[in-house]
Design an enzyme around this catalytic site. Structure first.
Site, PDB file in Angstrom:
ATOM      1  N   LYS A  68      38.692  41.621  46.704  1.00  0.00           N
ATOM      2  CA  LYS A  68      37.941  40.545  47.371  1.00  0.00           C
ATOM      3  C   LYS A  68      38.009  40.804  48.872  1.00  0.00           C
ATOM      4  O   LYS A  68      38.849  40.209  49.561  1.00  0.00           O
ATOM      5  CB  LYS A  68      38.614  39.190  47.087  1.00  0.00           C
ATOM      6  CG  LYS A  68      38.273  38.568  45.766  1.00  0.00           C
ATOM      7  CD  LYS A  68      38.565  37.066  45.813  1.00  0.00           C
ATOM      8  CE  LYS A  68      39.723  36.705  44.953  1.00  0.00           C
ATOM      9  NZ  LYS A  68      39.973  35.268  44.836  1.00  0.00           N
ATOM     10  N   ASP A 113      45.812  34.963  36.248  1.00  0.00           N
ATOM     11  CA  ASP A 113      46.100  33.589  35.824  1.00  0.00           C
ATOM     12  C   ASP A 113      45.678  32.553  36.845  1.00  0.00           C
ATOM     13  O   ASP A 113      45.426  32.856  38.010  1.00  0.00           O
ATOM     14  CB  ASP A 113      47.608  33.427  35.617  1.00  0.00           C
ATOM     15  CG  ASP A 113      48.356  33.364  36.948  1.00  0.00           C
ATOM     16  OD1 ASP A 113      48.156  34.270  37.785  1.00  0.00           O
ATOM     17  OD2 ASP A 113      49.118  32.398  37.173  1.00  0.00           O
ATOM     18  N   LYS A 154      52.838  39.599  37.234  1.00  0.00           N
ATOM     19  CA  LYS A 154      52.500  39.887  35.857  1.00  0.00           C
ATOM     20  C   LYS A 154      51.054  40.328  35.725  1.00  0.00           C
ATOM     21  O   LYS A 154      50.656  40.885  34.713  1.00  0.00           O
ATOM     22  CB  LYS A 154      52.684  38.611  35.006  1.00  0.00           C
ATOM     23  CG  LYS A 154      54.053  38.011  35.025  1.00  0.00           C
ATOM     24  CD  LYS A 154      54.010  36.638  34.295  1.00  0.00           C
ATOM     25  CE  LYS A 154      55.268  35.840  34.581  1.00  0.00           C
ATOM     26  NZ  LYS A 154      55.106  34.441  34.113  1.00  0.00           N
ATOM     27  N   GLY A 155      50.257  40.002  36.739  1.00  0.00           N
ATOM     28  CA  GLY A 155      48.801  40.118  36.635  1.00  0.00           C
ATOM     29  C   GLY A 155      48.259  41.474  36.219  1.00  0.00           C
ATOM     30  O   GLY A 155      47.206  41.560  35.600  1.00  0.00           O
ATOM     31  N   ARG A 188      45.690  34.228  31.128  1.00  0.00           N
ATOM     32  CA  ARG A 188      45.946  35.662  31.257  1.00  0.00           C
ATOM     33  C   ARG A 188      45.426  36.470  30.067  1.00  0.00           C
ATOM     34  O   ARG A 188      45.136  37.650  30.185  1.00  0.00           O
ATOM     35  CB  ARG A 188      47.457  35.924  31.375  1.00  0.00           C
ATOM     36  CG  ARG A 188      48.074  35.495  32.681  1.00  0.00           C
ATOM     37  CD  ARG A 188      49.448  36.138  32.832  1.00  0.00           C
ATOM     38  NE  ARG A 188      50.273  35.455  33.814  1.00  0.00           N
ATOM     39  CZ  ARG A 188      50.262  35.718  35.119  1.00  0.00           C
ATOM     40  NH1 ARG A 188      49.451  36.631  35.600  1.00  0.00           N
ATOM     41  NH2 ARG A 188      51.054  35.067  35.939  1.00  0.00           N
ATOM     42  N   ASP A 190      46.237  44.010  40.078  1.00  0.00           N
ATOM     43  CA  ASP A 190      45.079  43.333  39.481  1.00  0.00           C
ATOM     44  C   ASP A 190      43.993  43.048  40.511  1.00  0.00           C
ATOM     45  O   ASP A 190      42.825  43.326  40.298  1.00  0.00           O
ATOM     46  CB  ASP A 190      45.511  42.028  38.773  1.00  0.00           C
ATOM     47  CG  ASP A 190      46.384  41.121  39.637  1.00  0.00           C
ATOM     48  OD1 ASP A 190      46.622  41.432  40.825  1.00  0.00           O
ATOM     49  OD2 ASP A 190      46.848  40.084  39.117  1.00  0.00           O
ATOM     50  N   VAL A 227      39.126  34.091  40.177  1.00  0.00           N
ATOM     51  CA  VAL A 227      38.876  34.624  38.840  1.00  0.00           C
ATOM     52  C   VAL A 227      40.148  34.612  37.993  1.00  0.00           C
ATOM     53  O   VAL A 227      41.260  34.697  38.513  1.00  0.00           O
ATOM     54  CB  VAL A 227      38.303  36.060  38.905  1.00  0.00           C
ATOM     55  CG1 VAL A 227      36.876  36.052  39.410  1.00  0.00           C
ATOM     56  CG2 VAL A 227      39.168  36.972  39.761  1.00  0.00           C
TER      57      VAL A 227
HETATM   58  P1  IMP Z   1      47.224  38.843  48.270  1.00  0.00           P
HETATM   59  O1  IMP Z   1      48.630  39.054  48.712  1.00  0.00           O
HETATM   60  O2  IMP Z   1      46.588  37.650  48.924  1.00  0.00           O
HETATM   61  O3  IMP Z   1      46.361  40.085  48.395  1.00  0.00           O
HETATM   62  O4  IMP Z   1      47.306  38.364  46.779  1.00  0.00           O
HETATM   63  C1  IMP Z   1      47.274  39.165  45.730  1.00  0.00           C
HETATM   64  C2  IMP Z   1      47.748  38.398  44.527  1.00  0.00           C
HETATM   65  O5  IMP Z   1      47.239  37.074  44.481  1.00  0.00           O
HETATM   66  C3  IMP Z   1      47.230  39.058  43.290  1.00  0.00           C
HETATM   67  O6  IMP Z   1      48.153  39.999  42.819  1.00  0.00           O
HETATM   68  C4  IMP Z   1      47.045  37.901  42.344  1.00  0.00           C
HETATM   69  O7  IMP Z   1      48.244  37.684  41.643  1.00  0.00           O
HETATM   70  C5  IMP Z   1      46.784  36.716  43.216  1.00  0.00           C
HETATM   71  N1  IMP Z   1      45.338  36.398  43.289  1.00  0.00           N
HETATM   72  C6  IMP Z   1      44.508  36.582  44.326  1.00  0.00           C
HETATM   73  N2  IMP Z   1      43.247  36.200  44.044  1.00  0.00           N
HETATM   74  C7  IMP Z   1      43.277  35.764  42.763  1.00  0.00           C
HETATM   75  C8  IMP Z   1      42.273  35.251  41.867  1.00  0.00           C
HETATM   76  O8  IMP Z   1      41.071  35.134  42.170  1.00  0.00           O
HETATM   77  N3  IMP Z   1      42.715  34.916  40.626  1.00  0.00           N
HETATM   78  C9  IMP Z   1      44.008  35.053  40.229  1.00  0.00           C
HETATM   79  N4  IMP Z   1      44.966  35.532  41.018  1.00  0.00           N
HETATM   80  C10 IMP Z   1      44.618  35.883  42.288  1.00  0.00           C
HETATM   81 MG    MG Z   2      49.395  39.830  41.225  1.00  0.00          MG
END
Ligand code: IMP
Ligand code: MG
Length: 179
Positions: free
Chosen positions: A128, A156, A40-41, A162, A97, A150
């Site tokens: 990040k 969220d 949803k982000g 959100r 997001d 964040v």
């Molecule tokens: P990844 O698969 O680890 O790259 O995760 C990406 C997903 O994790 C993003 O789409 C977010 O939904 C969630 N996510 C990662 N870091 C954060 C954060 O700092 N705040 C909120 N959601 C996060």
């Molecule tokens: Mg996400």
């Protein structure tokens, strides 16, 4: 007690998204451009980014979960809601997001490549890079941020925050004792 502290203001976010939209408009002179937002982000970023792109676009959503209720990735990714349309032979831009470990996008890029789009790129509002476990080729990045959790502007923590217009860092603070 968790307290959200403003990290990027709504004005900073809006300005950066306008610039991203201009760049994307230049890079895709011909539509339709399929914007695929990850639920949803990315819903708020999609709403603003799509309005700053002048190329004719179509909007689609895909649901992917990897996080559950925690702040760190489970490493397991699954599709919770698939696309309703074929993307074969279309220009596709994934709208995300935040890129953290890169696990989600690595999975999604592999999945969508199998469906033979004409082109496939990624736009993310936040990146990040310190936390990357899988390399991901991201073409459009709003802000590179340090390794902080964040929330706000679609992001969220356990489904809360959100709807904030700013992006905030969640910090643990001890409430002051009443006088
Ligand atoms: P990844 O698969 O680890 O790259 O995760 C990406 C997903 O994790 C993003 O789409 C977010 O939904 C969630 N996510 C990662 N870091 C954060 C954060 O700092 N705040 C909120 N959601 C996060
Ligand atoms: Mg996400």
């Amino acid at each position: 007690m968790l307290v959200p502290r403003v990290f990027l203001t709504s004005e900073q976010i809006q300005k950066r998204i306008r610039d991203m939209g201009q760049q994307i408009t230049k890079d895709y002179p011909d539509g339709p451009l399929y914007l695929i937002a990850i639920l949803k982000g990315a819903f708020m970023f999609l709403a603003d980014l799509s309005r700053s792109i002048r190329t004719p676009t179509r909007v689609e959503f895909i649901g992917i979960s990897s996080y559950g209720q925690n702040k760190t990735t489970s490493g397991q990714v699954k599709v919770t809601k698939d696309l309703d349309v074929s993307i074969e032979n279309h220009h596709v831009l994934i709208v995300e997001d935040i890129v953290d470990s890169g696990v989600t996008l690595t999975y999604l890029v592999n999945l969508l490549q199998q469906r033979r789009p004409k082109s496939l790129r990624i736009a993310t509002l936040l990146d990040k890079p310190d936390r990357r476990m899988r390399p991901v080729d991201v073409t459009y990045v709003g802000f590179r941020i340090p390794d902080e959790f964040v929330v706000g502007y679609g992001l969220d923590y356990a489904e809360d925050y959100r709807n904030l217009s700013d992006i905030c860092v969640l910090t643990e603070e001890t409430p002051e004792a009443p006088a």
